[in-house]
Design a protein around this motif. Sequence first.
Motif, PDB file in Angstrom:
ATOM      1  N   THR A   1      -4.147   5.872  -8.763  1.00 39.23           N
ATOM      2  CA  THR A   1      -3.501   4.750  -8.069  1.00 39.23           C
ATOM      3  C   THR A   1      -3.286   5.062  -6.591  1.00 39.23           C
ATOM      4  O   THR A   1      -3.461   4.188  -5.727  1.00 39.23           O
ATOM      5  CB  THR A   1      -2.158   4.419  -8.733  1.00 39.23           C
ATOM      6  OG1 THR A   1      -2.386   4.096 -10.103  1.00 39.23           O
ATOM      7  CG2 THR A   1      -1.480   3.248  -8.047  1.00 39.23           C
ATOM      8  N   GLN A   2      -2.906   6.278  -6.298  1.00 39.86           N
ATOM      9  CA  GLN A   2      -2.679   6.657  -4.900  1.00 39.86           C
ATOM     10  C   GLN A   2      -3.977   6.592  -4.088  1.00 39.86           C
ATOM     11  O   GLN A   2      -3.981   6.120  -2.956  1.00 39.86           O
ATOM     12  CB  GLN A   2      -2.078   8.057  -4.840  1.00 39.86           C
ATOM     13  CG  GLN A   2      -0.678   8.151  -5.427  1.00 39.86           C
ATOM     14  CD  GLN A   2      -0.155   9.563  -5.431  1.00 39.86           C
ATOM     15  OE1 GLN A   2      -0.857  10.506  -5.815  1.00 39.86           O
ATOM     16  NE2 GLN A   2       1.093   9.736  -5.008  1.00 39.86           N
ATOM     17  N   TRP A   3      -5.081   7.067  -4.680  1.00 41.64           N
ATOM     18  CA  TRP A   3      -6.357   7.021  -3.970  1.00 41.64           C
ATOM     19  C   TRP A   3      -6.834   5.583  -3.769  1.00 41.64           C
ATOM     20  O   TRP A   3      -7.383   5.239  -2.717  1.00 41.64           O
ATOM     21  CB  TRP A   3      -7.401   7.838  -4.732  1.00 41.64           C
ATOM     22  CG  TRP A   3      -7.174   9.308  -4.632  1.00 41.64           C
ATOM     23  CD1 TRP A   3      -6.651  10.148  -5.576  1.00 41.64           C
ATOM     24  CD2 TRP A   3      -7.456  10.125  -3.492  1.00 41.64           C
ATOM     25  NE1 TRP A   3      -6.571  11.429  -5.112  1.00 41.64           N
ATOM     26  CE2 TRP A   3      -7.071  11.453  -3.824  1.00 41.64           C
ATOM     27  CE3 TRP A   3      -7.991   9.875  -2.223  1.00 41.64           C
ATOM     28  CZ2 TRP A   3      -7.208  12.512  -2.939  1.00 41.64           C
ATOM     29  CZ3 TRP A   3      -8.134  10.937  -1.341  1.00 41.64           C
ATOM     30  CH2 TRP A   3      -7.746  12.224  -1.695  1.00 41.64           C
ATOM     31  N   LEU A   4      -6.628   4.750  -4.772  1.00 42.14           N
ATOM     32  CA  LEU A   4      -6.996   3.339  -4.627  1.00 42.14           C
ATOM     33  C   LEU A   4      -6.175   2.665  -3.534  1.00 42.14           C
ATOM     34  O   LEU A   4      -6.699   1.866  -2.745  1.00 42.14           O
ATOM     35  CB  LEU A   4      -6.801   2.606  -5.959  1.00 42.14           C
ATOM     36  CG  LEU A   4      -7.813   2.916  -7.069  1.00 42.14           C
ATOM     37  CD1 LEU A   4      -7.387   2.247  -8.371  1.00 42.14           C
ATOM     38  CD2 LEU A   4      -9.209   2.446  -6.660  1.00 42.14           C
ATOM     39  N   ALA A   5      -4.894   2.964  -3.474  1.00 44.35           N
ATOM     40  CA  ALA A   5      -4.041   2.388  -2.440  1.00 44.35           C
ATOM     41  C   ALA A   5      -4.478   2.845  -1.058  1.00 44.35           C
ATOM     42  O   ALA A   5      -4.536   2.047  -0.109  1.00 44.35           O
ATOM     43  CB  ALA A   5      -2.585   2.765  -2.690  1.00 44.35           C
ATOM     44  N   LEU A   6      -4.799   4.139  -0.918  1.00 51.08           N
ATOM     45  CA  LEU A   6      -5.231   4.659   0.378  1.00 51.08           C
ATOM     46  C   LEU A   6      -6.542   4.028   0.822  1.00 51.08           C
ATOM     47  O   LEU A   6      -6.685   3.601   1.970  1.00 51.08           O
ATOM     48  CB  LEU A   6      -5.366   6.180   0.289  1.00 51.08           C
ATOM     49  CG  LEU A   6      -5.809   6.890   1.573  1.00 51.08           C
ATOM     50  CD1 LEU A   6      -4.799   6.647   2.684  1.00 51.08           C
ATOM     51  CD2 LEU A   6      -5.990   8.383   1.317  1.00 51.08           C
ATOM     52  N   ALA A   7      -7.515   3.943  -0.105  1.00 48.23           N
ATOM     53  CA  ALA A   7      -8.796   3.329   0.232  1.00 48.23           C
ATOM     54  C   ALA A   7      -8.632   1.849   0.564  1.00 48.23           C
ATOM     55  O   ALA A   7      -9.283   1.329   1.475  1.00 48.23           O
ATOM     56  CB  ALA A   7      -9.772   3.511  -0.932  1.00 48.23           C
ATOM     57  N   GLY A   8      -7.766   1.164  -0.174  1.00 50.48           N
ATOM     58  CA  GLY A   8      -7.531  -0.250   0.102  1.00 50.48           C
ATOM     59  C   GLY A   8      -6.933  -0.480   1.479  1.00 50.48           C
ATOM     60  O   GLY A   8      -7.320  -1.409   2.194  1.00 50.48           O
TER      61      GLY A   8
ATOM     62  N   GLY B   1       0.799  -1.212   0.000  1.00 52.58           N
ATOM     63  CA  GLY B   1       0.000   0.000   0.000  1.00 52.58           C
ATOM     64  C   GLY B   1       0.836   1.268   0.000  1.00 52.58           C
ATOM     65  O   GLY B   1       0.589   2.185  -0.791  1.00 52.58           O
ATOM     66  N   PHE B   2       1.820   1.330   0.879  1.00 55.25           N
ATOM     67  CA  PHE B   2       2.651   2.534   0.944  1.00 55.25           C
ATOM     68  C   PHE B   2       3.525   2.679  -0.299  1.00 55.25           C
ATOM     69  O   PHE B   2       3.841   3.802  -0.722  1.00 55.25           O
ATOM     70  CB  PHE B   2       3.504   2.521   2.206  1.00 55.25           C
ATOM     71  CG  PHE B   2       2.739   2.901   3.441  1.00 55.25           C
ATOM     72  CD1 PHE B   2       2.338   4.213   3.655  1.00 55.25           C
ATOM     73  CD2 PHE B   2       2.407   1.938   4.380  1.00 55.25           C
ATOM     74  CE1 PHE B   2       1.628   4.567   4.785  1.00 55.25           C
ATOM     75  CE2 PHE B   2       1.696   2.285   5.515  1.00 55.25           C
ATOM     76  CZ  PHE B   2       1.305   3.598   5.717  1.00 55.25           C
TER      77      PHE B   2
END
Length: 237
Positions: free
Chosen positions: A54-61, A43-44
Amino acid sequence: MTTPDHPTPTPQPPVPAAKDRIYRSPMALVAGVLLLVIVGWLGFDALFRGHGRTQWLALAGMILLFPLVIAFTLRPAVFAGDDRLRIRNPFRVISVPWGEIATLRSSFSNEVVAKSGTKYQLWAIPVSLRARKKVERRQARAASDAARGGRSQRVRPVGMNLGGIGGLGGFGGGADADAGSPARADMDQAMADLREIHERRGEAEAAQGEISVRWAYEVAGPALAGAVVLAILLARG
């Protein structure tokens, strides 16, 4: 007025309350830590190296997965006190007085059955068929070794029995070698401990009362928020 013949009694310090017995799954703890490391690493990495969506998807995940991993691995625990059994499951905390428990049942899962008929699963004490079979094989091997040791002792000439020299056992190990091995799998032993406490404290006056159930909003809330954000991002494409 106090006289030397009748000294004032020294007040005794209060007896500290007995600590609860805590039961947790070691394998779940190990798996939880590994999953958190993997999710955090991926994620980080996506959060700092990715771009745009991609950053928003990683944060939400991460907001979704971190609470779920903690809920199903690190959070579950069973606290056995003198008056009640507290069950901390992924999304609920159930407090059951011993007097309200009808039975503690083991089948495909370990459960507490209340007198009202309601069942509460013990997530922290999972049933392990593999562990049971391992203990059964160990007991069968110990019984076989003991039988062979008994036969060899009957045919061994006088003076050749090494069992009495320095506390040594026979050549096959015998039953003494496995004397300290557990009679049950760890989780089955935990259920046996809980049944013993229930039998001992079920009729105690302090162990009566009502069952309380509290939802773990501190776990469900972040997970739900992450799921909503992730669904919105995926829907927008």
